[in-house]
Design a protein around this motif. Structure first.
Motif, PDB file in Angstrom:
ATOM      1  N   VAL A  22      50.334  43.250  16.403  1.00 48.87           N
ATOM      2  CA  VAL A  22      50.633  42.415  17.571  1.00 48.87           C
ATOM      3  C   VAL A  22      51.894  41.599  17.331  1.00 48.87           C
ATOM      4  CG1 VAL A  22      49.811  40.474  18.958  1.00 48.87           C
ATOM      5  CG2 VAL A  22      48.236  42.313  18.334  1.00 48.87           C
ATOM      6  N   TRP A  23      52.020  41.031  16.131  1.00 51.14           N
ATOM      7  CA  TRP A  23      53.225  40.276  15.785  1.00 51.14           C
ATOM      8  C   TRP A  23      54.465  41.161  15.879  1.00 51.14           C
ATOM      9  CZ3 TRP A  23      56.087  41.341  11.206  1.00 51.14           C
ATOM     10  CH2 TRP A  23      57.177  40.483  10.992  1.00 51.14           C
ATOM     11  N   GLY A  24      54.358  42.389  15.381  1.00 50.96           N
ATOM     12  CA  GLY A  24      55.490  43.296  15.469  1.00 50.96           C
ATOM     13  C   GLY A  24      55.840  43.655  16.898  1.00 50.96           C
TER      14      GLY A  24
ATOM     15  N   ILE B  39      59.209  41.717  16.666  1.00 50.04           N
ATOM     16  CA  ILE B  39      60.117  42.666  16.026  1.00 50.04           C
ATOM     17  C   ILE B  39      60.640  43.696  17.024  1.00 50.04           C
ATOM     18  CG2 ILE B  39      60.375  44.346  14.173  1.00 50.04           C
ATOM     19  CD1 ILE B  39      59.996  41.471  13.261  1.00 50.04           C
ATOM     20  N   VAL B  40      59.760  44.255  17.843  1.00 48.70           N
ATOM     21  CA  VAL B  40      60.180  45.279  18.803  1.00 48.70           C
ATOM     22  C   VAL B  40      61.220  44.742  19.786  1.00 48.70           C
ATOM     23  CG1 VAL B  40      59.389  46.732  20.714  1.00 48.70           C
ATOM     24  CG2 VAL B  40      58.111  46.692  18.560  1.00 48.70           C
ATOM     25  N   PRO B  41      60.993  43.581  20.445  1.00 42.83           N
ATOM     26  CA  PRO B  41      62.041  43.048  21.337  1.00 42.83           C
ATOM     27  C   PRO B  41      63.339  42.716  20.604  1.00 42.83           C
ATOM     28  CG  PRO B  41      59.933  42.010  21.790  1.00 42.83           C
ATOM     29  CD  PRO B  41      59.756  42.778  20.525  1.00 42.83           C
ATOM     30  N   TRP B  42      63.234  42.210  19.375  1.00 42.32           N
ATOM     31  CA  TRP B  42      64.438  41.888  18.603  1.00 42.32           C
ATOM     32  C   TRP B  42      65.266  43.138  18.346  1.00 42.32           C
ATOM     33  CZ3 TRP B  42      65.244  43.037  13.166  1.00 42.32           C
ATOM     34  CH2 TRP B  42      66.435  42.491  12.666  1.00 42.32           C
ATOM     35  N   ILE B  43      64.618  44.225  17.986  1.00 44.77           N
ATOM     36  CA  ILE B  43      65.345  45.479  17.764  1.00 44.77           C
ATOM     37  C   ILE B  43      65.944  45.998  19.061  1.00 44.77           C
ATOM     38  CG2 ILE B  43      65.075  47.902  17.104  1.00 44.77           C
ATOM     39  CD1 ILE B  43      62.979  46.998  15.082  1.00 44.77           C
ATOM     40  N   SER B  44      65.183  45.908  20.159  1.00 45.39           N
ATOM     41  CA  SER B  44      65.643  46.436  21.440  1.00 45.39           C
ATOM     42  C   SER B  44      66.820  45.654  22.010  1.00 45.39           C
ATOM     43  CB  SER B  44      64.479  46.421  22.436  1.00 45.39           C
ATOM     44  OG  SER B  44      64.896  46.871  23.713  1.00 45.39           O
ATOM     45  N   HIS B  45      66.781  44.319  21.872  1.00 45.42           N
ATOM     46  CA  HIS B  45      67.784  43.483  22.527  1.00 45.42           C
ATOM     47  C   HIS B  45      68.924  43.055  21.617  1.00 45.42           C
ATOM     48  CE1 HIS B  45      65.093  43.504  25.849  1.00 45.42           C
ATOM     49  NE2 HIS B  45      64.209  42.668  25.320  1.00 45.42           N
ATOM     50  N   THR B  46      68.723  43.137  20.316  1.00 42.39           N
ATOM     51  CA  THR B  46      69.748  42.644  19.389  1.00 42.39           C
ATOM     52  C   THR B  46      70.281  43.731  18.462  1.00 42.39           C
ATOM     53  OG1 THR B  46      68.694  40.461  19.396  1.00 42.39           O
ATOM     54  CG2 THR B  46      70.262  40.913  17.633  1.00 42.39           C
TER      55      THR B  46
ATOM     56  N   VAL C 280      57.275  45.807   9.714  1.00 40.28           N
ATOM     57  CA  VAL C 280      55.877  45.368   9.767  1.00 40.28           C
ATOM     58  C   VAL C 280      55.141  45.743   8.487  1.00 40.28           C
ATOM     59  CG1 VAL C 280      53.679  45.686  10.954  1.00 40.28           C
ATOM     60  CG2 VAL C 280      55.765  45.383  12.281  1.00 40.28           C
ATOM     61  N   LEU C 281      55.341  46.962   8.029  1.00 35.50           N
ATOM     62  CA  LEU C 281      54.682  47.382   6.787  1.00 35.50           C
ATOM     63  C   LEU C 281      55.207  46.591   5.595  1.00 35.50           C
ATOM     64  CD1 LEU C 281      54.496  51.269   7.163  1.00 35.50           C
ATOM     65  CD2 LEU C 281      52.612  49.642   7.253  1.00 35.50           C
ATOM     66  N   GLY C 282      56.514  46.321   5.580  1.00 35.53           N
ATOM     67  CA  GLY C 282      57.081  45.536   4.487  1.00 35.53           C
ATOM     68  C   GLY C 282      56.486  44.139   4.419  1.00 35.53           C
TER      69      GLY C 282
ATOM     70  N   LEU D   2      50.804  52.299  14.265  1.00 31.06           N
ATOM     71  CA  LEU D   2      50.555  52.920  15.558  1.00 31.06           C
ATOM     72  C   LEU D   2      51.104  52.064  16.700  1.00 31.06           C
ATOM     73  CD1 LEU D   2      47.255  54.647  16.541  1.00 31.06           C
ATOM     74  CD2 LEU D   2      48.211  52.955  18.088  1.00 31.06           C
ATOM     75  N   MET D   3      51.086  50.733  16.530  1.00 28.48           N
ATOM     76  CA  MET D   3      51.470  49.831  17.606  1.00 28.48           C
ATOM     77  C   MET D   3      52.976  49.641  17.740  1.00 28.48           C
ATOM     78  SD  MET D   3      48.511  46.919  17.063  1.00 28.48           S
ATOM     79  CE  MET D   3      49.023  45.920  18.460  1.00 28.48           C
TER      80      MET D   3
END
Length: 293
Positions: free
Chosen positions: A122-124, A128-135, A155-157, A225-226
């Motif tokens: 959920v945290w990712g 993390i997902v929006p940060w990668i997408s927008h930045t 996330v795994l790290g 998976l998420m």
């Protein structure tokens, strides 16, 4: 005296039985996965299954290459990100930090290690997902949804950071104090002592800790998976989506009875994951023996 001897023998027998049961459990798991995987291996060669990239169960096409590539990418990114951070944090907490800071650090690490993987997922998804997408993607002149190899690796790290830090701290704390004092007496600085004494003495244990962390990342399911996108493609960069083996099993296990060979294909995926983890542990044992020699 006879009763004491009997209790001693009984305790030894019970511990031996429990140890044998644990070993047999691993063997039984491997045999069961092998038996369940046999039907698909009778219809397709293992080489074909491992090198084909098409996954279309309705058409009888079972290519595992995208899933193996996704697992490999996520694992490598996670360990590359987590290893230097965890190593430096463990060195600081063990050799440089005040005792009061260590007192607070240990419970926090235990809390992070005990968090359910879905929380990391959920945290990712939220950060993390929006940060990668927008930045990150625009900076690299790419368009991306954010559900990528990089998101899965981050996330795994973060998930394996507490595990690696705790293991490294325990290893560094067990290095003999006499070695510290001898290094200091010869004029070495604190960092030189860490580099030439602590890290060298802890190298075999560090290798085992890294292998344990790799095994954790390979088998992680919900968090990956998420955030990985779950597209059946072979990723060519960190900003591509991927589909690791655990996510494949979790997403498709309920549908396996409706398609011929589907169950066997998923069991083979689980068996491949099992073999990868076993091979990594065997490799770590070989490396440990070389270090000790």
């Amino acid at each position: 005296m006879t009763y004491r001897i009997f209790k001693d023998k009984m305790a030894g027998s019970v511990m031996a039985a429990l140890t044998l049961a644990a070993i047999l459990l691993v063997v039984v798991m491997a045999m069961e996965l092998c038996v369940k995987s046999a039907p698909i291996l009778r219809h397709y060669s293992l080489w074909t299954l491992l090198t084909e990239s098409q996954w279309k169960p309705m058409k009888g096409e079972f290519g595992f290459l995208p899933f193996l590539a996704g697992t490999f990418w996520c694992t490598v990114v996670a360990i590359v990100l987590a290893l230097p951070v965890s190593l430096l944090m463990a060195v600081y907490l063990t050799e440089y930090a005040r005792p009061q800071l260590r007192t607070y650090a240990y419970p926090l690490l235990d809390i992070l290690a005990g968090l359910p993987s879905v929380i990391y997922g959920v945290w990712g998804s939220l950060l993390i997902v929006p940060w990668i997408s927008h930045t990150v993607a625009p900076f690299a002149d790419r368009q991306s949804s954010g559900y990528t190899v990089l998101a899965g690796g981050i996330v795994l790290g973060v998930m394996i950071l507490p595990l690696l830090i705790s293991l490294f701290m325990e290893l560094f704390a067990n290095v003999s104090q006499n070695l510290h004092e001898a290094s200091t007496a010869l004029g070495a600085t604190r960092w030189q002592t860490v580099k030439h004494v602590v890290l060298r003495q802890s190298a075999p244990g560090m290798m085992a800790a890294i292998v344990l962390a790799l095994s954790r990342t390979m088998g992680e399911t919900i968090a990956v998976l998420m955030v990985c996108g779950n597209l059946i493609i072979i990723p060519n960069s960190l900003l591509d989506a991927c589909y690791p083996i655990p996510a494949l099993i979790a997403n498709n296990y309920g549908e396996m009875l409706s398609v011929p060979m589907y169950e066997s294909a998923l069991m083979l995926a689980a068996f491949l994951l099992f073999i990868l983890v076993v091979m990594m542990n065997i490799g770590s044992r070989i490396i440990l023996k070389r270090f000790r020699s």
